[in-house]
Design a protein around this motif. Structure first.
Motif, PDB file in Angstrom:
ATOM      1  N   ILE A  26      40.554 -80.036  20.038  1.00 14.72           N
ATOM      2  CA  ILE A  26      39.393 -80.877  19.760  1.00 14.72           C
ATOM      3  C   ILE A  26      38.543 -81.102  21.007  1.00 14.72           C
ATOM      4  CG2 ILE A  26      40.294 -81.994  17.712  1.00 14.72           C
ATOM      5  CD1 ILE A  26      41.216 -84.303  19.493  1.00 14.72           C
ATOM      6  N   TRP A  27      39.087 -80.789  22.161  1.00 16.97           N
ATOM      7  CA  TRP A  27      38.328 -80.790  23.403  1.00 16.97           C
ATOM      8  C   TRP A  27      39.074 -79.962  24.441  1.00 16.97           C
ATOM      9  CZ3 TRP A  27      41.179 -82.490  27.418  1.00 16.97           C
ATOM     10  CH2 TRP A  27      42.150 -83.437  27.202  1.00 16.97           C
ATOM     11  N   PHE A  28      38.372 -79.573  25.509  1.00 18.96           N
ATOM     12  CA  PHE A  28      39.005 -78.895  26.632  1.00 18.96           C
ATOM     13  C   PHE A  28      38.133 -79.087  27.855  1.00 18.96           C
ATOM     14  CE2 PHE A  28      36.494 -75.823  24.318  1.00 18.96           C
ATOM     15  CZ  PHE A  28      35.695 -75.266  25.312  1.00 18.96           C
ATOM     16  N   GLY A  29      38.749 -78.964  29.038  1.00 23.99           N
ATOM     17  CA  GLY A  29      37.979 -79.097  30.262  1.00 23.99           C
ATOM     18  C   GLY A  29      38.857 -79.422  31.456  1.00 23.99           C
ATOM     19  N   SER A  30      38.195 -79.812  32.540  1.00 26.16           N
ATOM     20  CA  SER A  30      38.874 -80.151  33.787  1.00 26.16           C
ATOM     21  C   SER A  30      39.577 -81.500  33.668  1.00 26.16           C
ATOM     22  CB  SER A  30      37.848 -80.223  34.920  1.00 26.16           C
ATOM     23  OG  SER A  30      37.002 -81.354  34.722  1.00 26.16           O
TER      24      SER A  30
END
Length: 63
Positions: A26-30
């Motif tokens: 549902i989300w991804f990132g640093s």
């Protein structure tokens, strides 16, 4: 609840928020991005028992 924080590679600054409800990311990132997503979710849902920093620390430790 229904959301898990995953760190696929130990040596990369990359995290994924996985929904156990829809069985998809549902989300991804640093780490900075992840902290924002988790903190927002924590505020909106009354949050899981663990604060955002503890959830990220667990992802760092176990993947």
């Amino acid at each position: 609840m229904g959301r898990v924080v995953i760190k696929p590679e130990r040596d990369q600054d990359f995290y994924v928020g996985w929904s156990t409800i829809v069985e998809a990311p549902i989300w991804f990132g640093s780490r900075v991005d992840a902290l924002k997503y988790i903190a927002q979710d924590h505020r909106e849902s009354g949050g899981p028992a663990d604060p955002p920093e503890e959830r990220l620390a667990r992802a760092d430790r176990y993947g």
